[in-house]
Design an enzyme around this catalytic site. Structure first.
Site, short mmCIF file in Angstrom:
data_model
loop_
_atom_site.label_atom_id
_atom_site.label_comp_id
_atom_site.label_asym_id
_atom_site.label_seq_id
_atom_site.Cartn_x
_atom_site.Cartn_y
_atom_site.Cartn_z
N ARG A 144 41.54 35.28 37.60
CA ARG A 144 40.94 36.56 38.00
C ARG A 144 39.44 36.52 37.80
NH1 ARG A 144 43.82 42.03 35.93
NH2 ARG A 144 41.66 42.61 35.50
N ARG A 185 40.81 56.72 33.74
CA ARG A 185 39.97 55.95 32.82
C ARG A 185 38.71 56.71 32.41
NH1 ARG A 185 41.81 50.42 34.81
NH2 ARG A 185 40.82 48.96 33.42
N ARG A 224 44.80 34.10 30.45
CA ARG A 224 45.07 34.55 31.81
C ARG A 224 44.03 33.97 32.78
NH1 ARG A 224 45.36 40.87 32.95
NH2 ARG A 224 43.11 40.74 33.09
N LYS A 250 49.20 46.09 29.79
CA LYS A 250 49.59 47.28 30.55
C LYS A 250 50.35 46.93 31.83
CE LYS A 250 45.48 48.93 31.25
NZ LYS A 250 44.59 48.04 30.48
N ARG A 283 34.10 44.60 29.72
CA ARG A 283 35.25 45.48 29.97
C ARG A 283 35.75 46.13 28.69
NH1 ARG A 283 38.55 41.16 32.42
NH2 ARG A 283 40.34 42.54 32.37
#
Ligand code: ADP
Length: 188
Positions: free
Chosen positions: A131, A86, A125, A11, A142
């Site tokens: 992160r 969301r 990632r 996204k 998540r």
């Protein structure tokens, strides 16, 4: 416009590219939270633990941030929201904000991807960006929260007739081209 899809769907990457093509800002609630954490603001301190657990920041806090951000001058010609709404509470809030501004939503993009592929992307990632929420356990959390809380919003927007579903698998360029084509075709 809005861009939706599970964590790891791409996204953020696609939002930046699509927004640039349309000359509008991409607004990511996740980025706003992360920059507040990085800068040690009051808001950052309040949300840090939530983000690192993979849970959702309470609607009231998130809604206020979005309302403030949409009031900036750069969002007057339009905007692309990434990672918001969301929850159904956020959908209702956004509806009200947009009704008050007289600007209805033009499109809701859904990036479709298979879950194994996105989990693999997030692991990658984790290595490059570090992160805090890209650990095995939090990634799974998540995905589960997305399935329970956010995936149902797709049906709500489908009812409004503004859903644009796009295959999110393939190279970054391929997906961007698909998105731009789908959005152009969709314009009145
Ligand atoms: P991803 O889609 O990969 O999970 P984001 O950057 O969109 O990444 O979001 C990161 C985190 O920020 C979320 O897990 C959540 O804690 C918080 N967050 C972002 N947007 C929202 C939102 N609209 N409502 C509640 N929490 C949010």
């Amino acid at each position: 416009m809005i861009i939706m899809g599970p964590p790891g769907a791409g996204k953020g990457t696609q939002a930046g590219r699509v927004a640039e093509r349309f000359g509008i800002p991409a607004i990511s609630t996740g980025d706003i939270f992360r920059s507040n954490i990085k800068n040690g603001t009051d808001l950052g301190r309040q949300v840090e633990a939530i983000l690192s657990s993979g849970g959702y920041v309470p609607d009231q806090m998130t809604n206020e941030i979005v309302r403030d951000r949409l009031a900036w001058a750069d969002a007057a010609p339009g905007f692309l929201l990434d990672g918001y709404p969301r929850t159904t509470g956020q959908v209702d809030f956004l509806d009200k904000v947009l009704a008050a501004s007289g600007h209805p939503l033009d499109g809701v993009i859904v990036l479709t991807v298979d879950e194994d592929a996105v989990v693999a992307r997030l692991h990658k990632r984790a290595e490059t960006e570090g992160r805090a929420d890209d650990t095995e356990e939090v990634i799974r959390e998540r995905q589960a929260i997305y399935r329970a809380e956010t995936a149902p919003l797709i049906a709500i927007y489908a009812e409004h007739g503004i859903l644009v579903e796009v295959d999110g698998m393939g190279t970054v360029d391929e997906v961007t081209e698909r998105l731009v084509k789908a959005l152009d075709a969709d314009r009145p």
